[in-house]
Motif scaffolding. Sequence first.
Motif: not given
Length: 146
Positions: A11-37
């Motif tokens: 259960e701890i592993s599942r929750v940790a993966r979920k949290e990491v996935r959410a953080e990575i998504e925000t970083l990916k979105k920021a990276s895309v916007s920076y590249r466009a800029a």
Amino acid sequence: MPNIANILKAEISRVARKEVRAEIETLKKASVSYRAAIAALRRQVSALEKELHRAVKGSAPRSSSNEADEQFTPSTARRFSAGRLAAHRSKLRLSAAVYGKLVGVSGQTIYHWEQGKARPRKAQLESLASVRELKAGEIAERLERL
């Protein structure tokens, strides 16, 4: 009954993966916007350089236009490809030592460039470009002079 430690660990592993996935998504979105800029800024700089060149070329007197062009024209960026160098040398059927004489470097340096172990400096890139523009007859004449 299953071991409670294993269930808790899973259960701890599942929750940790979920949290990491959410953080990575925000970083990916920021990276895309920076590249466009960055791409937009590069296009803007290119357009401004062209406009500046046109303005300098149009406003400079005829006698000093060459000086103005040399002063404000950005230098042509030369690209280097090890494969293209090797292909050009083999097309001319020249050894690395002879090709190196044309460029002004040693044969070993030519081998290192072709193998990707080293890259030519800016002045050497200019020499490579000038050799690349020569025809077979001009190369033979230049080799006779050397």
